[in-house]
Write a protein that holds these residues in place. Structure first.
Motif, PDB file in Angstrom:
ATOM      1  N   LYS A 143      40.798  39.988  37.815  1.00  0.00           N
ATOM      2  CA  LYS A 143      40.162  40.907  36.873  1.00  0.00           C
ATOM      3  C   LYS A 143      38.813  41.399  37.397  1.00  0.00           C
ATOM      4  CE  LYS A 143      42.338  38.966  32.738  1.00  0.00           C
ATOM      5  NZ  LYS A 143      42.108  38.309  31.414  1.00  0.00           N
ATOM      6  N   LYS A 144      38.263  40.702  38.381  1.00  0.00           N
ATOM      7  CA  LYS A 144      37.004  41.108  38.997  1.00  0.00           C
ATOM      8  C   LYS A 144      37.241  41.891  40.292  1.00  0.00           C
ATOM      9  CE  LYS A 144      34.234  39.089  36.021  1.00  0.00           C
ATOM     10  NZ  LYS A 144      33.271  39.852  35.183  1.00  0.00           N
ATOM     11  N   GLY A 145      38.489  42.303  40.504  1.00  0.00           N
ATOM     12  CA  GLY A 145      38.804  43.096  41.687  1.00  0.00           C
ATOM     13  C   GLY A 145      39.282  42.297  42.880  1.00  0.00           C
ATOM     14  N   ILE A 146      39.499  40.994  42.725  1.00  0.00           N
ATOM     15  CA  ILE A 146      39.973  40.158  43.823  1.00  0.00           C
ATOM     16  C   ILE A 146      41.455  40.422  44.069  1.00  0.00           C
ATOM     17  CG2 ILE A 146      40.272  37.795  44.648  1.00  0.00           C
ATOM     18  CD1 ILE A 146      37.350  38.671  44.317  1.00  0.00           C
ATOM     19  N   ASN A 147      41.809  40.647  45.312  1.00  0.00           N
ATOM     20  CA  ASN A 147      43.212  40.814  45.693  1.00  0.00           C
ATOM     21  C   ASN A 147      43.796  39.429  45.996  1.00  0.00           C
ATOM     22  OD1 ASN A 147      45.683  41.317  46.875  1.00  0.00           O
ATOM     23  ND2 ASN A 147      44.949  42.939  48.217  1.00  0.00           N
ATOM     24  N   PRO A 148      44.666  38.908  45.137  1.00  0.00           N
ATOM     25  CA  PRO A 148      45.168  37.537  45.331  1.00  0.00           C
ATOM     26  C   PRO A 148      46.104  37.389  46.525  1.00  0.00           C
ATOM     27  CG  PRO A 148      46.314  38.596  43.508  1.00  0.00           C
ATOM     28  CD  PRO A 148      45.225  39.538  43.931  1.00  0.00           C
ATOM     29  N   GLU A 149      46.503  38.508  47.134  1.00  0.00           N
ATOM     30  CA  GLU A 149      47.398  38.450  48.281  1.00  0.00           C
ATOM     31  C   GLU A 149      46.656  38.253  49.603  1.00  0.00           C
ATOM     32  OE1 GLU A 149      50.646  38.342  47.776  1.00  0.00           O
ATOM     33  OE2 GLU A 149      50.178  38.512  45.641  1.00  0.00           O
ATOM     34  N   LEU A 150      45.364  38.546  49.612  1.00  0.00           N
ATOM     35  CA  LEU A 150      44.590  38.435  50.844  1.00  0.00           C
ATOM     36  C   LEU A 150      44.216  36.981  51.128  1.00  0.00           C
ATOM     37  CD1 LEU A 150      42.095  41.449  50.671  1.00  0.00           C
ATOM     38  CD2 LEU A 150      44.128  41.231  52.102  1.00  0.00           C
ATOM     39  N   LYS A 151      44.456  36.550  52.349  1.00  0.00           N
ATOM     40  CA  LYS A 151      44.020  35.217  52.756  1.00  0.00           C
ATOM     41  C   LYS A 151      42.661  35.326  53.436  1.00  0.00           C
ATOM     42  CE  LYS A 151      48.143  32.373  53.148  1.00  0.00           C
ATOM     43  NZ  LYS A 151      48.877  31.421  54.026  1.00  0.00           N
TER      44      LYS A 151
END
Length: 209
Positions: free
Chosen positions: A66-74
């Motif tokens: 929700k803060k713009g974090i892409n959960p797919e990026l390692k």
């Protein structure tokens, strides 16, 4: 590869060098009282507050889509970067480091090179608070002026002492949180590092996971 258990000792060696440089500076006699005030700062209390701040931000900001974090990026690293201290409750911004091609983390002081990128939602975002610089700011140190066309900032040696002294507590906070599995929610590569430094300067290794 540097072991986490050795990092505090290595920072203390750097601190000893910084103190020696500061005591040989022209400003030593004028600023010694501020130096002593810093050395008596309650770093144990600071570390306790910092641990709470980090745990809160991991959950609410640094891993939150929700803060713009892409959960797919390692992520390859968290980089905490700060500017020369000029305000109370000085803060280091956080950068999520990805695609770090020139990764060489085999000593305390790290040259990151230029082959990396920043993660979505983690580029110059609120990182960690550095209250231990408050005596420095309160005494209005760190003034800048131009000499022969070159920008000169006073008290850089003193500020370096403050930085390294505070880094010991910051390292301890991250190390203890790592042992408490606080970073399990961070989507990271097998080699993940926490780095810390001043803008336009080399950064320091604080933790490897």
């Amino acid at each position: 590869m540097i072991e986490n258990k050795d990092i505090e000792h290595l920072i203390k060696i750097e601190l000893e060098k910084a103190i020696a440089a500061y005591k040989n500076s022209e400003r030593f006699t004028e600023t010694e009282s501020v130096f002593n005030e810093l050395m008596n700062y309650n770093f144990d209390r600071y570390k306790r507050k910092l641990k709470k701040e980090i745990k809160r931000k991991i959950k609410r900001s640094w891993t939150n889509p929700k803060k713009g974090i892409n959960p797919e990026l390692k992520l390859d690293a968290f980089l905490f970067e700060h500017y020369f201290p000029e305000v109370k409750d000085h803060e280091a911004d956080i950068y999520g480091i990805i695609d770090w091609e020139e990764k060489k983390v085999d000593q305390l002081v790290i040259d990151m090179g230029y082959a990396y990128d920043f993660a979505d939602g983690l580029e110059q975002d609120p990182g960690i608070t550095m209250q231990f610089y408050n005596p420095f700011v309160k005494n209005k140190l760190g003034k800048s002026y131009y000499k022969d066309g070159i920008l000169i900032t006073e008290d850089t040696e003193l500020a370096k002492c403050f930085q390294l002294k505070g880094m010991i507590s910051i390292h301890q906070a991250f190390y203890e949180l790592h042992n408490e599995n606080a970073f399990d929610k961070v989507h990271k590569n097998d080699e993940f590092y926490i780095l810390f430094g001043e803008h336009d300067d080399d950064c320091y290794l604080l933790l490897s996971i």
